[in-house]
Motif scaffolding. Structure first.
Motif, mmCIF file in Angstrom:
data_model
loop_
_atom_site.group_PDB
_atom_site.id
_atom_site.type_symbol
_atom_site.label_atom_id
_atom_site.label_comp_id
_atom_site.label_asym_id
_atom_site.label_seq_id
_atom_site.Cartn_x
_atom_site.Cartn_y
_atom_site.Cartn_z
ATOM 1 N N VAL A 60 0.843 -1.190 0.000
ATOM 2 C CA VAL A 60 0.000 0.000 0.000
ATOM 3 C C VAL A 60 0.882 1.246 0.000
ATOM 4 N N GLY A 61 0.215 2.372 -0.166
ATOM 5 C CA GLY A 61 0.953 3.635 -0.188
ATOM 6 C C GLY A 61 0.312 4.582 -1.171
ATOM 7 N N PRO A 62 0.585 5.870 -1.011
ATOM 8 C CA PRO A 62 -0.032 6.861 -1.902
ATOM 9 C C PRO A 62 0.391 6.660 -3.347
ATOM 10 N N SER A 63 -0.329 7.322 -4.218
ATOM 11 C CA SER A 63 0.018 7.250 -5.633
ATOM 12 C C SER A 63 1.437 7.760 -5.842
ATOM 13 N N GLY A 64 2.223 7.018 -6.606
ATOM 14 C CA GLY A 64 3.594 7.421 -6.875
ATOM 15 C C GLY A 64 4.585 6.948 -5.819
ATOM 16 N N ALA A 65 4.102 6.131 -4.870
ATOM 17 C CA ALA A 65 4.963 5.674 -3.782
ATOM 18 C C ALA A 65 5.987 4.643 -4.240
ATOM 19 N N GLY A 66 5.711 3.992 -5.376
ATOM 20 C CA GLY A 66 6.666 2.995 -5.895
ATOM 21 C C GLY A 66 6.166 1.565 -5.860
ATOM 22 N N LYS A 67 4.869 1.373 -5.653
ATOM 23 C CA LYS A 67 4.311 0.020 -5.565
ATOM 24 C C LYS A 67 4.486 -0.742 -6.884
ATOM 25 N N SER A 68 4.070 -0.078 -7.966
ATOM 26 C CA SER A 68 4.179 -0.746 -9.263
ATOM 27 C C SER A 68 5.640 -1.010 -9.615
ATOM 28 N N THR A 69 6.491 -0.061 -9.286
ATOM 29 C CA THR A 69 7.913 -0.233 -9.591
ATOM 30 C C THR A 69 8.464 -1.445 -8.845
ATOM 31 N N LEU A 70 8.077 -1.565 -7.582
ATOM 32 C CA LEU A 70 8.544 -2.705 -6.801
ATOM 33 C C LEU A 70 8.058 -4.016 -7.429
ATOM 34 N N ALA A 71 6.799 -4.014 -7.841
ATOM 35 C CA ALA A 71 6.253 -5.222 -8.480
ATOM 36 C C ALA A 71 7.026 -5.535 -9.758
ATOM 37 N N ARG A 72 7.301 -4.499 -10.535
ATOM 38 C CA ARG A 72 8.003 -4.726 -11.808
ATOM 39 C C ARG A 72 9.431 -5.225 -11.589
ATOM 40 N N LEU A 73 10.022 -4.828 -10.484
ATOM 41 C CA LEU A 73 11.355 -5.344 -10.170
ATOM 42 C C LEU A 73 11.285 -6.856 -9.945
ATOM 43 N N LEU A 74 10.176 -7.312 -9.362
ATOM 44 C CA LEU A 74 10.057 -8.731 -9.046
ATOM 45 C C LEU A 74 9.972 -9.598 -10.293
ATOM 46 N N TYR A 75 9.213 -9.130 -11.309
ATOM 47 C CA TYR A 75 9.134 -9.964 -12.515
ATOM 48 C C TYR A 75 10.088 -9.506 -13.607
ATOM 49 N N HIS A 76 11.091 -8.744 -13.198
ATOM 50 C CA HIS A 76 12.193 -8.393 -14.083
ATOM 51 C C HIS A 76 11.743 -7.591 -15.297
ATOM 52 N N ASP A 77 10.752 -6.738 -15.047
ATOM 53 C CA ASP A 77 10.361 -5.800 -16.098
ATOM 54 C C ASP A 77 11.262 -4.580 -15.982
ATOM 55 N N GLU A 78 11.726 -4.356 -14.757
ATOM 56 C CA GLU A 78 12.753 -3.353 -14.489
ATOM 57 C C GLU A 78 13.842 -4.036 -13.685
ATOM 58 N N VAL A 79 15.044 -3.469 -13.751
ATOM 59 C CA VAL A 79 16.158 -4.040 -13.001
ATOM 60 C C VAL A 79 16.607 -3.014 -11.968
ATOM 61 N N ALA A 80 16.886 -3.478 -10.739
ATOM 62 C CA ALA A 80 17.301 -2.580 -9.664
ATOM 63 C C ALA A 80 18.578 -1.848 -10.054
ATOM 64 N N THR A 81 18.682 -0.612 -9.617
ATOM 65 C CA THR A 81 19.880 0.180 -9.899
ATOM 66 C C THR A 81 21.003 -0.231 -8.947
ATOM 67 N N THR A 82 20.642 -0.359 -7.654
ATOM 68 C CA THR A 82 21.591 -0.921 -6.697
ATOM 69 C C THR A 82 20.830 -1.882 -5.801
ATOM 70 N N GLY A 83 21.585 -2.677 -5.019
ATOM 71 C CA GLY A 83 20.955 -3.687 -4.192
ATOM 72 C C GLY A 83 20.696 -4.936 -5.001
ATOM 73 N N GLU A 84 19.990 -5.898 -4.391
ATOM 74 C CA GLU A 84 19.721 -7.123 -5.130
ATOM 75 C C GLU A 84 18.336 -7.654 -4.791
ATOM 76 N N VAL A 85 17.684 -8.193 -5.829
ATOM 77 C CA VAL A 85 16.373 -8.825 -5.664
ATOM 78 C C VAL A 85 16.560 -10.322 -5.876
ATOM 79 N N TYR A 86 16.092 -11.109 -4.939
ATOM 80 C CA TYR A 86 16.146 -12.562 -5.085
ATOM 81 C C TYR A 86 14.736 -13.101 -5.203
#
Ligand SMILES: Nc1ncnc2c1ncn2[C@@H]1O[C@H](COP(=O)(O)OP(=O)(O)OP(=O)(O)O)[C@@H](O)[C@H]1O
Ligand SMILES: [Mg+2]
Lengths: 295, 228
Positions: free
Chosen positions: B34-60
């Protein structure tokens, strides 16, 4: 690869081809045009080479007398030439003999008979053979400067000129070919791109559910190959009919020019056009999917 | 298991959509983002299915390390994840049945598998009798059910739903969330980004709240916590 997967490819390819109908037609047409031009140049060189090959390489210089020259003057000159330095052998022929030889060579030529009926258009002359090839240009020059000589043809020079012509033709062919190939690639890749665009939702879903890149690409590549093959087929048909027509026209008017037979031409153009068609189709579609199937 | 370690996503325009996010989601969990619009929810989801790749850090995601994932491995990752969107992304010229079948077909399922699996899935989402309908002939809720059936086609371990009820009335939305809960009960991990306050409050599941790309709250039995 599973049979089902192949079925999938074929179905998707078919959908692609019919989906972008007019563009597919445009692609096929440009492929055909490009390949026809390719075939045209290769057929032209083939025939020039054939003509060069038909020239009697044994004869070194062929000399023709001016038509007004008397037989006695011709014989006197031939006797003199036999004693020129560098001359090994001289074979004199009259225009009647030359005509008989032509007739023997082309027994079925109607146009030739018509021509002959109105009088013999050929010349008296002689074939000259030298001791050393290096002497030929000098001998030819000396013969040409003789008033009664109409023309002295250095046969090697003629062959060289024909070969030079072939080279020029081939080079021009390459340049035109490269430009046509680029235009064709552009149109094919745009056709495929249109298909990619029309199916962008499907492609998106395929990626999301874990289809491999190749499964997504194959139908588009096949579509390109089919466009190339159909274009090549059209070009081949055009070459066959076109060349047959040229052959018929040539037989009517200049059959003593040794045209390569249609079957030879077909054999020599089929493989390059098919390979060219497939290559253009494949490269064009790869180009399209490379740019549109990123990430 | 899904694990984010100090994940930052900076878009090419310089905007930081996810900022130093660390998060672990275990198998079998049901998580609301949850979180306000623009909080990054969709971005986080897209990182999970590799639609976007993290700039730093790592997703497993299970054995996959997403920042180092090779292109060839992406399809393997995606088969472990089902993804559901607000705008379902159905293929409009195909029937309900064909839309679900498509997901199986393009990963090379056999005809036998498809004949068995598609009716099973349509049954699960309650659309067994609508299999011949085209998407345009369905209500929004029904369309989303087809989307869920398609996402589940390849038996993913994780279901990622980005505002799956965003276009639906509250009643229909509740039906969809109940379906997701049922899917979760059957073993799949469900991650759902949502603005549906009532649903989040009612479900009493884990809630991860994002604000400006940062994880500001992570509660096992949480509430929505914003004015909807
Ligand atoms: N491709 C992109 N390029 C640049 N910025 C982006 C891109 N996608 C999203 N953003 C920005 O990143 C931030 C987070 O976007 P995101 O879509 O993840 O938010 P969200 O939490 O899903 O919002 P909503 O609830 O409205 O769906 C937003 O400020 C958005 O403008
Ligand atoms: Mg969003």
């Amino acid at each position: 690869m599973r049979l089902r997967t192949i079925g999938y490819f074929l179905r998707e390819t078919g959908r692609g081809l019919t989906g972008s109908g007019w563009m597919s037609l445009a692609s096929v047409t440009t492929v055909a045009l490009a390949l026809f031009v390719l075939a045209f140049f290769s057929v032209l060189s083939l025939n020039i080479n054939q003509a060069a090959g038909a020239i009697n390489r044994q004869v070194e210089v062929r000399v023709f007398f001016k038509p007004t020259t008397t037989h006695a003057a011709e014989m006197t000159f031939v006797t003199q030439v036999r004693h020129w330095p560098g001359v090994r052998r001289v074979n004199y022929f009259t225009k009647a003999q030359a005509l008989n030889q032509l007739r023997a060579q082309f027994p079925h030529d109607q146009a030739l008979f018509q021509l002959i009926k109105q009088g013999n258009p050929l010349y008296d002359g002689f074939d000259l053979y030298s001791h050393k090839a290096g002497q030929i240009p000098d001998l030819a020059r000396r013969l040409r400067s003789t008033p009664i000589v109409q023309e002295a043809l250095d046969q090697n020079l003629v062959i060289q000129r024909l070969q030079a012509l072939t080279t020029v033709m081939t080079d021009a062919g390459y340049v035109i070919e490269i430009m046509l190939a680029l235009a064709t690639l552009f149109i094919i890749s745009n056709t495929i791109r249109l298909g990619v665009f029309a199916r962008r939702r499907e492609i998106q879903v395929m990626k999301l559910v874990g289809a491999t890149d190749w499964l997504i690409r194959w139908p588009f590549l096949l579509e390109g190959v089919v466009l190339g093959l159909v274009g090549a087929g059209l070009a081949d048909v055009a070459v066959s009919f076109g060349y047959h027509w040229v052959g018929v026209q040539a037989a009517k008017s200049l059959s003593f020019f040794p045209l390569a037979p249609t079957a030879t031409v077909e054999h020599s153009t089929e493989l390059p056009t098919l390979v060219g068609g497939v290559a253009m189709g494949l490269v064009g579609s790869l180009w399209a999917v490379r740019r549109f199937l990123r990430a | 298991m899904i694990r984010l370690e100090k994940v930052t996503k900076r878009y090419p325009n310089g905007h930081v959509a996810v900022d130093q996010a660390t998060l672990t989601i275990h198998r079998g969990e049901f998580v609301f983002l949850v979180g306000p619009s623009g909080a990054g929810k969709s971005t986080l989801a897209r990182l999970l299915y590799h639609d976007e790749v993290a700039t730093t850090g790592e997703v497993y995601v299970d054995q996959f390390r997403l920042r180092r994932l090779r292109r060839r491995q992406v399809p393997h990752l995606r088969r472990q994840l089902g993804v559901v969107f607000q705008d379902v992304k159905l293929l409009n010229e195909r029937t309900v049945y064909q839309n679900v079948q498509f997901a199986l077909e393009v990963v090379g399922a056999s005809t036998h598998d498809m004949r068995q699996r598609v009716p099973e899935l349509l049954d699960l989402v309650g659309l067994a009798n609508r299999h011949r309908s085209l998407p345009a002939q369905l209500s929004g809720g029904e369309q989303q059910r087809v989307g869920i059936a398609r996402a589940l086609a390849n038996r993913p371990k994780y279901l990622i739903a980005d505002e799956p009820t965003g276009n639906l009335d509250p009643e229909t939305a509740r039906g969809i969330v109940q379906l997701l809960a049922e899917i979760n009960r059957r073993g799949a991990t469900v991650i759902m980004a949502t603005h549906a306050k009532d649903i989040v409050n009612q479900m009493q599941r884990r809630v991860v709240a994002l604000e400006g790309g940062r994880i500001v709250r992570d509660e096992a039995r949480g509430v929505y916590g914003y004015e909807a």
